[in-house]
Write an enzyme that holds these catalytic residues in place. Sequence first.
Site, PDB file in Angstrom:
ATOM      1  N   GLY A 123      48.138  55.271  28.267  1.00  0.00           N
ATOM      2  CA  GLY A 123      48.307  56.704  28.492  1.00  0.00           C
ATOM      3  C   GLY A 123      49.038  57.461  27.407  1.00  0.00           C
ATOM      4  O   GLY A 123      49.357  58.636  27.574  1.00  0.00           O
ATOM      5  N   TYR A 162      36.191  68.448  31.314  1.00  0.00           N
ATOM      6  CA  TYR A 162      37.554  68.959  31.502  1.00  0.00           C
ATOM      7  C   TYR A 162      38.052  69.914  30.420  1.00  0.00           C
ATOM      8  O   TYR A 162      39.235  69.972  30.144  1.00  0.00           O
ATOM      9  CB  TYR A 162      38.601  67.852  31.728  1.00  0.00           C
ATOM     10  CG  TYR A 162      38.208  66.405  31.561  1.00  0.00           C
ATOM     11  CD1 TYR A 162      38.063  65.592  32.687  1.00  0.00           C
ATOM     12  CD2 TYR A 162      38.025  65.830  30.311  1.00  0.00           C
ATOM     13  CE1 TYR A 162      37.738  64.251  32.553  1.00  0.00           C
ATOM     14  CE2 TYR A 162      37.697  64.483  30.178  1.00  0.00           C
ATOM     15  CZ  TYR A 162      37.550  63.699  31.305  1.00  0.00           C
ATOM     16  OH  TYR A 162      37.234  62.367  31.173  1.00  0.00           O
ATOM     17  N   CYS A 164      19.521  70.944  28.213  1.00  0.00           N
ATOM     18  CA  CYS A 164      19.110  72.071  29.036  1.00  0.00           C
ATOM     19  C   CYS A 164      20.128  72.302  30.132  1.00  0.00           C
ATOM     20  O   CYS A 164      19.923  71.899  31.290  1.00  0.00           O
ATOM     21  CB  CYS A 164      17.734  71.809  29.604  1.00  0.00           C
ATOM     22  SG  CYS A 164      16.521  71.948  28.317  1.00  0.00           S
ATOM     23  N   ARG A 216      33.254  65.623  27.228  1.00  0.00           N
ATOM     24  CA  ARG A 216      34.633  65.918  27.612  1.00  0.00           C
ATOM     25  C   ARG A 216      34.940  67.414  27.746  1.00  0.00           C
ATOM     26  O   ARG A 216      35.785  67.798  28.533  1.00  0.00           O
ATOM     27  CB  ARG A 216      35.634  65.226  26.676  1.00  0.00           C
ATOM     28  CG  ARG A 216      35.589  63.698  26.823  1.00  0.00           C
ATOM     29  CD  ARG A 216      36.699  62.989  26.062  1.00  0.00           C
ATOM     30  NE  ARG A 216      37.994  63.199  26.657  1.00  0.00           N
ATOM     31  CZ  ARG A 216      38.945  63.957  26.159  1.00  0.00           C
ATOM     32  NH1 ARG A 216      38.752  64.612  25.019  1.00  0.00           N
ATOM     33  NH2 ARG A 216      40.092  64.106  26.770  1.00  0.00           N
ATOM     34  N   GLU A 269      48.774  48.730  27.709  1.00  0.00           N
ATOM     35  CA  GLU A 269      47.319  48.891  27.654  1.00  0.00           C
ATOM     36  C   GLU A 269      46.903  50.195  26.962  1.00  0.00           C
ATOM     37  O   GLU A 269      46.323  51.070  27.587  1.00  0.00           O
ATOM     38  CB  GLU A 269      46.758  48.895  29.076  1.00  0.00           C
ATOM     39  CG  GLU A 269      47.090  47.655  29.860  1.00  0.00           C
ATOM     40  CD  GLU A 269      46.666  47.749  31.322  1.00  0.00           C
ATOM     41  OE1 GLU A 269      46.300  46.702  31.876  1.00  0.00           O
ATOM     42  OE2 GLU A 269      46.718  48.845  31.897  1.00  0.00           O
ATOM     43  N   PRO A 270      47.186  50.320  25.677  1.00  0.00           N
ATOM     44  CA  PRO A 270      46.782  51.554  25.001  1.00  0.00           C
ATOM     45  C   PRO A 270      45.266  51.597  24.802  1.00  0.00           C
ATOM     46  O   PRO A 270      44.650  50.588  24.448  1.00  0.00           O
ATOM     47  CB  PRO A 270      47.489  51.459  23.646  1.00  0.00           C
ATOM     48  CG  PRO A 270      47.639  49.984  23.398  1.00  0.00           C
ATOM     49  CD  PRO A 270      47.825  49.359  24.757  1.00  0.00           C
ATOM     50  N   GLY A 271      44.667  52.727  25.047  1.00  0.00           N
ATOM     51  CA  GLY A 271      43.230  52.901  24.831  1.00  0.00           C
ATOM     52  C   GLY A 271      43.010  54.019  23.823  1.00  0.00           C
ATOM     53  O   GLY A 271      42.813  53.788  22.623  1.00  0.00           O
ATOM     54  N   ARG A 272      43.120  55.255  24.329  1.00  0.00           N
ATOM     55  CA  ARG A 272      42.927  56.445  23.499  1.00  0.00           C
ATOM     56  C   ARG A 272      43.749  56.389  22.204  1.00  0.00           C
ATOM     57  O   ARG A 272      43.268  56.747  21.132  1.00  0.00           O
ATOM     58  CB  ARG A 272      43.375  57.661  24.315  1.00  0.00           C
ATOM     59  CG  ARG A 272      43.066  59.010  23.687  1.00  0.00           C
ATOM     60  CD  ARG A 272      43.806  60.133  24.423  1.00  0.00           C
ATOM     61  NE  ARG A 272      43.656  60.041  25.866  1.00  0.00           N
ATOM     62  CZ  ARG A 272      42.669  60.593  26.564  1.00  0.00           C
ATOM     63  NH1 ARG A 272      41.771  61.318  25.949  1.00  0.00           N
ATOM     64  NH2 ARG A 272      42.592  60.442  27.869  1.00  0.00           N
TER      65      ARG A 272
HETATM   66  C1  LIG Z   1      42.435  54.229  31.266  1.00  0.00           C
HETATM   67  C2  LIG Z   1      43.440  53.169  31.417  1.00  0.00           C
HETATM   68  C3  LIG Z   1      44.213  52.758  30.331  1.00  0.00           C
HETATM   69  C4  LIG Z   1      44.133  53.415  28.977  1.00  0.00           C
HETATM   70  O1  LIG Z   1      44.505  54.749  29.040  1.00  0.00           O
HETATM   71  P1  LIG Z   1      44.632  55.600  27.675  1.00  0.00           P
HETATM   72  O2  LIG Z   1      45.011  56.948  28.156  1.00  0.00           O
HETATM   73  O3  LIG Z   1      43.295  55.576  27.036  1.00  0.00           O
HETATM   74  O4  LIG Z   1      45.659  54.927  26.852  1.00  0.00           O
HETATM   75  C5  LIG Z   1      45.095  51.724  30.512  1.00  0.00           C
HETATM   76  N1  LIG Z   1      45.226  51.111  31.713  1.00  0.00           N
HETATM   77  C6  LIG Z   1      44.494  51.481  32.785  1.00  0.00           C
HETATM   78  C7  LIG Z   1      44.669  50.780  34.056  1.00  0.00           C
HETATM   79  C8  LIG Z   1      43.589  52.517  32.679  1.00  0.00           C
HETATM   80  O5  LIG Z   1      42.894  52.899  33.749  1.00  0.00           O
END
Ligand SMILES: *Cc1c(COP(=O)(O)O)cnc(C)c1O
Length: 432
Positions: free
Chosen positions: A249, A335, A362, A331, A291-294
Amino acid sequence: MYVSDCISVNERGHLTIGSYDTVELAKQFGTPAYIYDENEIRKNLREFKKSIDDNYGGNGLVVYASKAFCCKEMCRICEQEGTGIDVVSGGELYTALSVGFPTDKIVFHGNNKTCDELEMAVQNDVGRVIVDNVFELETLNEIAAKHGKTVGIMLRIKPGIDAHTHDFVKTGQIDSKFGFALETGEAMEGIKKALEMPHIKLKGLHCHIGSQIFDLDPFELAATVMLDLFKEVKEQTGVELEELNLGGGFGIKYLKSDRPRPYGDYMRKVSDVVNRYSAELGLKTPFILIEPGRSVVGAAGLTLYTVGAVKKIPDVRTYVSIDGGMGDNPRYALYQSHYELICANKASEKREATVTVAGKCCESGDLIQEWTHIQPVAPGDIIAVLSTGAYNYSMASNYNRIPRLPVIMVKDGKARVVVKRETYEQITECDV
Ligand SMILES: *Cc1c(COP(=O)(O)O)cnc(C)c1O
């Protein structure tokens, strides 16, 4: 100058990513296309890894949340960098397995994993299944029994902290489809149940408080709430849980005005709390997962489009149509997410036009950005939308049967395709 360090402008006045001319990329690979700077992805993964080494003496694991951007090459990069991978479906799990990703470093999420998905996790010895609810716990125990295995799990807890980009709320009971509630006793009940199950090994607890968060306080608060629960579990069951997963997050820069903290700052501050508070409660500092994603891929990517029609509606607005849209970046439609747009072949000119960039679907809502500032553009110009590395490719659809975009990675002056452009044949492949 731009939202990402890997973006710049060269002597020809063209936008570059990882020093590679984006106008050349558009010529070479066609548009629309997603472009990533591989070195930027690796830099981010290393920064998170280093923070585990620096703040927890290496006693933890960075788990890349692959839902942000999942393909085989991304899994290989994570493997090479020594991180784990978080998957949320059989498809993401399959992708990781298909490159031989070490299964002990795979974390399997989801609020409604199917029996087939759980079976796949058990058969492949996935290191940690993050169990969302009692039904799943019981199902998983049965499946594990059938295979004569013990499955490592963590329980997903709702810590009662709901964080948004610029603020957060501490609520007793958040309304969320994810996880076990704390205040109702549901969490403790689930923990006790898991501890008694013969084919389940409860490794620890997980929480994830939101996405695109800029503030440190909610992360610190979540850590203390979770450690309080560790303490309570120890008191009530005599078991000291070993692992704490603090989720992802971390916010990134979409606009120049966004001010995310350097990732090291989050980790240092949160680890201060974790290390100090566990000691205070008489607990060992748990093994920490994040758990970094973004934050790993978002600012490492951009999307290139070619401008088609430019429609000036007097006294209303100017629509600039591009050869992609909500199919490759939903996106804004979903949002109203903000992005910075640059005309790649006029990057050194002033951004003095105010336009609405529309996709080719469309659907009136198929917009990439409204009232955005960009260089005056004409048909044939290349537009780059910055910071599209997360939740664009992974959220893409075939709406209007438009083929999905290729993914190109740039590294050390070289560019290569890591996901091919979809063909019409592939779009009709499943039709009978
Ligand atoms: C989506 C998610 C993440 C990653 O979130 P980011 O905002 O992309 O860092 C990590 N853990 C869980 C459980 C998620 O659902």
